[in-house]
Write an enzyme that holds these catalytic residues in place. Structure first.
Site, PDB file in Angstrom:
ATOM      1  CB  SER A 279      -0.973  -0.039   1.191  1.00 12.22           C
ATOM      2  OG  SER A 279      -1.997   0.916   1.044  1.00 12.22           O
TER       3      SER A 279
ATOM      4  CD  GLU B 205      -2.260  -2.985  -3.743  1.00  9.76           C
ATOM      5  OE1 GLU B 205      -3.415  -3.255  -3.370  1.00  9.76           O
ATOM      6  OE2 GLU B 205      -1.594  -2.054  -3.241  1.00  9.76           O
TER       7      GLU B 205
ATOM      8  CG  HIS C  95      -5.368  -2.778   0.201  1.00 10.95           C
ATOM      9  ND1 HIS C  95      -4.523  -2.453  -0.834  1.00 10.95           N
ATOM     10  CD2 HIS C  95      -5.124  -1.886   1.189  1.00 10.95           C
ATOM     11  CE1 HIS C  95      -3.803  -1.398  -0.501  1.00 10.95           C
ATOM     12  NE2 HIS C  95      -4.138  -1.041   0.720  1.00 10.95           N
TER      13      HIS C  95
END
Length: 312
Positions: A116, A217, A281
């Site tokens: 992230s 992602e 995630h």
């Protein structure tokens, strides 16, 4: 430093039993039960050291910038630390980029683990230090959050040197993959959170994608914003030299909904695209070694390591 097949990547020492993990929070804050954290590591035969910033909170950040930066530098510099595990993502890693001591980090290469917002650190350390890092489960939501077994097992297997050159990075069979565009490609596996890849363009953490297998992602991004991010990368010239694409989880968007955009974006490039990979995630969150040379095979729906992750 260019992303080419011959790029030398620092290989870390495999993490043995009894190793000590540094717990740092370069981005957002979260409450930690220090006893629970210590017990988690002890149960698996490891030790941990929780750095001060991981126990602080300053608005949306885990402590002020100088504290978070000091924790990161101290964890790399301390010879008693074997690996560095980020507590969580959120936001804040970018704020440290122009203050990173890359020379210190180059002298003390260690596995850095996170995803992230931590993408900013992954890309910076690869670009300036040639470091292999790990896009894997973080402490708060993943390892302490009870996620499915591959989240923990894939991370510890890779850190322990148990996944060798020529072996597959195992994807859980119960989650279907989608060979959106056919083919096979080789190159360093690079990338991470798509929003962060866009945000770091024009900075010292900008990713050089030439010759790489691009991994992407994201979370909480509707389809039109994913389109905008991919278009930004295309217009910035970041897609022209890639060899293939591994598409991780885009929370809230199904692979079926994402596939037409992937075909439109990557079809003209003639590169293979494998989608639905459970990294990001999601639960489970399969660990990926960023910077390592891999072979992406959409026919076999496989990702194979082409180098050992650690020195013998």
């Amino acid at each position: 430093m260019n992303c080419v097949d011959t790029l030398p990547v620092h290989l870390h020492r495999a993490i043995p039993q009894g190793a000590c993990f540094a717990i740092i929070a370069p981005a957002g804050s979260a409450r930690l039960d220090t006893h629970k954290v210590s017990q988690w590591f002890a149960d698996r035969g490891y030790r941990c050291r929780i750095y001060p910033g991981a126990l602080q909170a300053q608005g949306y950040l885990a402590g002020p910038d100088p504290q978070r930066l000091q924790d990161l530098h101290d964890a790399f510099a301390d010879p008693a630390i074997d690996a560095i595990l980020c507590m969580r993502g959120g936001y804040g890693s970018m704020r440290l980029l122009d203050q990173l001591n890359f020379e210190l980090i180059r002298r003390n290469p260690k596995p850095l683990i996170g995803y992230s917002d931590i993408t900013a650190l992954h890309t910076a350390l690869y670009r300036h230090c040639g470091m292999l890092t790990f896009h894997g489960g973080m402490l708060n939501a993943d390892l302490l959050g009870g996620k499915l077994a591959p989240t923990e097992s894939s991370l510890l297997a890779q850190l322990g040197g148990h996944v060798r050159a020529g072996e597959q990075i195992v994807h859980p069979a119960e989650f279907a993959l989608d060979s959106v565009l056919p083919g096979e490609a080789r190159g360093p596996l690079l990338g991470g959170n798509l929003s962060m890849l866009g945000a770091t363009m024009g900075t010292l953490a900008e990713l050089d994608t030439q010759g790489c297998i691009l991994f992407i992602e994201d979370v909480n991004e509707p389809l039109y914003r994913v389109d905008r991010l991919l278009t930004q990368m295309r217009l910035a010239g970041k897609l022209a030299g890639i060899k293939g694409v591994l598409v991780g989880d885009f929370a809230g968007i199904t692979t079926a909904a994402l596939a037409p955009l992937l075909v439109e974006t990557f079809g003209p490039l003639g590169v293979p695209v494998l989608a639905g990979w459970r990294s990001g995630h999601c639960d489970p969150n399969v660990c990926l070694p960023l910077g390592a040379r891999v072979r992406l095979d959409c026919g076999r729906q496989s990702l194979v390591l082409e180098q050992d992750l650690f020195q013998a």
